[in-house]
Design an enzyme around this catalytic site. Structure first.
Site, mmCIF file in Angstrom:
data_model
loop_
_atom_site.group_PDB
_atom_site.id
_atom_site.type_symbol
_atom_site.label_atom_id
_atom_site.label_comp_id
_atom_site.label_asym_id
_atom_site.label_seq_id
_atom_site.Cartn_x
_atom_site.Cartn_y
_atom_site.Cartn_z
ATOM 1 C CG ASP A 143 7.926 -1.131 -7.667
ATOM 2 O OD1 ASP A 143 8.160 0.074 -7.457
ATOM 3 O OD2 ASP A 143 7.036 -1.774 -7.075
ATOM 4 C CE LYS B 93 6.352 2.068 -6.209
ATOM 5 N NZ LYS B 93 6.811 1.097 -5.178
ATOM 6 C CD GLU C 104 9.538 -1.498 -1.105
ATOM 7 O OE1 GLU C 104 10.036 -1.963 -0.052
ATOM 8 O OE2 GLU C 104 8.643 -2.081 -1.748
ATOM 9 C CG ASP D 230 8.001 -4.882 -5.681
ATOM 10 O OD1 ASP D 230 6.927 -4.345 -5.348
ATOM 11 O OD2 ASP D 230 9.014 -4.875 -4.951
ATOM 12 C CB SER D 231 2.187 -5.644 -6.053
ATOM 13 O OG SER D 231 2.003 -4.736 -7.129
ATOM 14 C CD GLU E 41 2.539 -0.393 0.634
ATOM 15 O OE1 GLU E 41 3.405 -0.203 -0.243
ATOM 16 O OE2 GLU E 41 1.983 -1.494 0.811
#
Ligand code: KIV
Length: 279
Positions: A83, A112, A114, A44-45, A181
């Site tokens: 993501d 993915k 978080e 999602d960057s 991270e």
């Protein structure tokens, strides 16, 4: 046949390092795939490096599906992980399963998300319907950034213990790998030795089972941020600016396009045309 989740798990067992790179578009995805990268991550960057947002919070499912579709058309060999964006999996488990399914239909092999222990139940539910999940702990840009900003995680005994607990719980919940991270390298190494699934580090040292970087960072194309953990393999932004400026100059001087860049009529046809229009 492209790589599978099982292939990635096997790499850890065999002590082989895993290469991961973010990808958001067809062209760069096919080049990374051709370079032999193990995993393409539609992070999602994308919100920051592709769409110019300040952070990853505004990213939507529709945008992630579009990036994932483009990358899936460019890959042949790599595993493709996408993501789940902010608020696509936190509200309830039904949402999490439904949105994971959307990314799989868009071409991802795995998703993915978080979060540590608080996400274990959600992860189990997604894995139970047959969708592989990569966990993501340490700095979690979707939420840690809201409260703490960019800060190394796991620098004290207590925060380190919490990260180790998170990793163990994610493994129990069924993740096939865990992104770490900006975790202190000592803690990242302990986690990598503790869990059986591969750890993929970003800013977390060499003790991880694999590494991930944002492609714009490693190609030197994103100048807004330059975290310490980024290694630039090129300075593409300078090359791009210089090339585009040269293109502009060539247009102004009439050097571009050259004869080799244009198309001609048959001379006979041109003659007839000139006769007809009198020029
Ligand atoms: O969105 C992303 O690019 C990521 C990686 C940096 C791990 O989550």
């Amino acid at each position: 046949m492209h790589k599978s989740v099982q292939d990635i798990l096997k790499m850890k067992k065999e002590g082989r390092k895993i290469s991961v790179i973010t990808s958001y578009d067809y062209t760069l995805a096919s080049l990374c795939d051709r370079a032999g990268i193990d995993v393409l991550l539609v992070g999602d960057s994308a919100g920051m490096v592709m769409l110019g947002y300040e952070n990853t919070i505004p990213v939507t499912m529709d945008q992630m599906c579009m990036f994932t579709e483009a990358v899936s058309r460019g890959r042949t060999n790599s595993l493709l992980v996408a993501d789940l964006p902010f608020m696509s999996y936190q509200v309830n488990i039904d949402d999490a399963i439904k949105n994971s399914g959307r990314l799989i239909k868009a071409g991802a092999d795995a998703v993915k998300l978080e979060g540590g222990t608080t996400m274990a139940e959600t992860i189990s539910a997604i894995v139970d319907v047959g969708i592989p999940v990569m966990g993501h702990i340490g700095l979690q840009p979707q939420t840690t950034m809201l409260s703490q900003g960019y800060k190394v995680q796991g620098k004290t005994k207590d925060t380190a213990l919490k990260l180790i607990d998170d990793a163990k719980e994610l493994e129990e919940a069924g993740v096939f790998s865990i992104a770490l991270e900006m975790v202190s390298h000592e803690v990242a190494e302990i986690i990598s030795e503790t869990v059986n699934v591969p750890t993929i580090g970003i800013g977390s040292g060499v003790g991880c089972d694999g590494q991930v970087l944002v492609i714009q960072d490693l190609l030197g194309m994103y100048d807004k941020l330059k975290p310490k953990f980024v290694k630039r393999y090129m300075n593409l932004s300078e090359d791009i600016v210089e090339s585009v400026a040269n293109y502009k100059k060539d247009i102004e001087l009439g050097i571009f396009p050259g004869q080799e860049n244009w198309f001609s009529m048959e001379p006979e046809e041109l003659k007839k045309l000139r006769e007809e229009i009198g020029r």
